[in-house]
Design a protein around this motif. Structure first.
Motif, PDB file in Angstrom:
ATOM      1  N   ASN A  74      17.225  25.119  46.868  1.00 59.42           N
ATOM      2  CA  ASN A  74      17.902  23.963  46.297  1.00 59.42           C
ATOM      3  C   ASN A  74      17.922  22.805  47.280  1.00 59.42           C
ATOM      4  O   ASN A  74      17.688  22.984  48.466  1.00 59.42           O
ATOM      5  CB  ASN A  74      19.342  24.322  45.923  1.00 59.42           C
ATOM      6  CG  ASN A  74      19.389  25.321  44.796  1.00 59.42           C
ATOM      7  OD1 ASN A  74      18.748  25.147  43.773  1.00 59.42           O
ATOM      8  ND2 ASN A  74      20.137  26.392  44.984  1.00 59.42           N
ATOM      9  N   GLY A 120      23.291  18.943  45.875  1.00 54.12           N
ATOM     10  CA  GLY A 120      23.087  19.025  44.437  1.00 54.12           C
ATOM     11  C   GLY A 120      22.087  18.041  43.858  1.00 54.12           C
ATOM     12  O   GLY A 120      21.938  17.951  42.647  1.00 54.12           O
ATOM     13  N   ASP A 172      20.154  20.081  49.254  1.00 58.64           N
ATOM     14  CA  ASP A 172      21.533  19.926  49.714  1.00 58.64           C
ATOM     15  C   ASP A 172      22.244  18.848  48.912  1.00 58.64           C
ATOM     16  O   ASP A 172      21.652  17.842  48.532  1.00 58.64           O
ATOM     17  CB  ASP A 172      21.561  19.539  51.198  1.00 58.64           C
ATOM     18  CG  ASP A 172      21.137  20.688  52.092  1.00 58.64           C
ATOM     19  OD1 ASP A 172      21.196  21.848  51.658  1.00 58.64           O
ATOM     20  OD2 ASP A 172      20.744  20.411  53.240  1.00 58.64           O
ATOM     21  N   HIS A 181      18.743  29.625  48.863  1.00 59.18           N
ATOM     22  CA  HIS A 181      19.941  30.285  48.362  1.00 59.18           C
ATOM     23  C   HIS A 181      19.717  31.772  48.100  1.00 59.18           C
ATOM     24  O   HIS A 181      20.610  32.463  47.639  1.00 59.18           O
ATOM     25  CB  HIS A 181      20.424  29.590  47.087  1.00 59.18           C
ATOM     26  CG  HIS A 181      21.125  28.320  47.393  1.00 59.18           C
ATOM     27  ND1 HIS A 181      22.484  28.205  47.445  1.00 59.18           N
ATOM     28  CD2 HIS A 181      20.635  27.085  47.717  1.00 59.18           C
ATOM     29  CE1 HIS A 181      22.811  26.962  47.753  1.00 59.18           C
ATOM     30  NE2 HIS A 181      21.704  26.275  47.936  1.00 59.18           N
ATOM     31  N   GLU A 237      18.342  16.422  42.880  1.00 58.97           N
ATOM     32  CA  GLU A 237      17.170  17.045  42.258  1.00 58.97           C
ATOM     33  C   GLU A 237      15.883  16.782  43.031  1.00 58.97           C
ATOM     34  O   GLU A 237      14.865  17.408  42.752  1.00 58.97           O
ATOM     35  CB  GLU A 237      17.010  16.532  40.832  1.00 58.97           C
ATOM     36  CG  GLU A 237      18.128  17.009  39.916  1.00 58.97           C
ATOM     37  CD  GLU A 237      17.932  16.567  38.482  1.00 58.97           C
ATOM     38  OE1 GLU A 237      16.975  15.844  38.188  1.00 58.97           O
ATOM     39  OE2 GLU A 237      18.769  16.956  37.645  1.00 58.97           O
ATOM     40  N   THR A 283      16.556  20.646  52.162  1.00 61.69           N
ATOM     41  CA  THR A 283      16.467  21.809  51.284  1.00 61.69           C
ATOM     42  C   THR A 283      17.028  23.042  51.983  1.00 61.69           C
ATOM     43  O   THR A 283      17.145  23.089  53.201  1.00 61.69           O
ATOM     44  CB  THR A 283      15.013  22.096  50.866  1.00 61.69           C
ATOM     45  OG1 THR A 283      14.261  22.441  52.022  1.00 61.69           O
ATOM     46  CG2 THR A 283      14.391  20.896  50.187  1.00 61.69           C
ATOM     47  N   GLU A 327      15.280  31.358  45.433  1.00 63.28           N
ATOM     48  CA  GLU A 327      15.898  30.133  44.938  1.00 63.28           C
ATOM     49  C   GLU A 327      16.055  29.150  46.088  1.00 63.28           C
ATOM     50  O   GLU A 327      16.691  29.450  47.102  1.00 63.28           O
ATOM     51  CB  GLU A 327      17.277  30.420  44.341  1.00 63.28           C
ATOM     52  CG  GLU A 327      17.958  29.181  43.816  1.00 63.28           C
ATOM     53  CD  GLU A 327      19.330  29.450  43.221  1.00 63.28           C
ATOM     54  OE1 GLU A 327      20.078  28.489  43.060  1.00 63.28           O
ATOM     55  OE2 GLU A 327      19.632  30.622  42.921  1.00 63.28           O
TER      56      GLU A 327
END
Length: 51
Positions: A29, A33, A31, A46, A35, A43, A27
């Motif tokens: 993500n 939150g 930073d 996780h 998109e 990035t 995963e």
């Protein structure tokens, strides 16, 4: 899809021989939150789990 995922984080539980990630899934993500990432540094992985 990539079959070989390289990782340089030696203290991760999923770090394997030859710098291979042994996690069954990964995963990543952005930073904060968001998109979309504009830079690699925005990035993070996780999937990391300390040994």
């Amino acid at each position: 899809m990539a079959r070989d995922v390289k990782c340089n984080v030696k203290n991760c539980h999923y770090w394997g021989q030859g710098q291979e990630c042994t996690a069954s899934a990964i995963e990543v993500n952005v930073d904060g939150g968001a998109e979309k990432a504009s830079y690699v540094a925005e990035t993070n992985c996780h999937t990391f789990k300390a040994k």
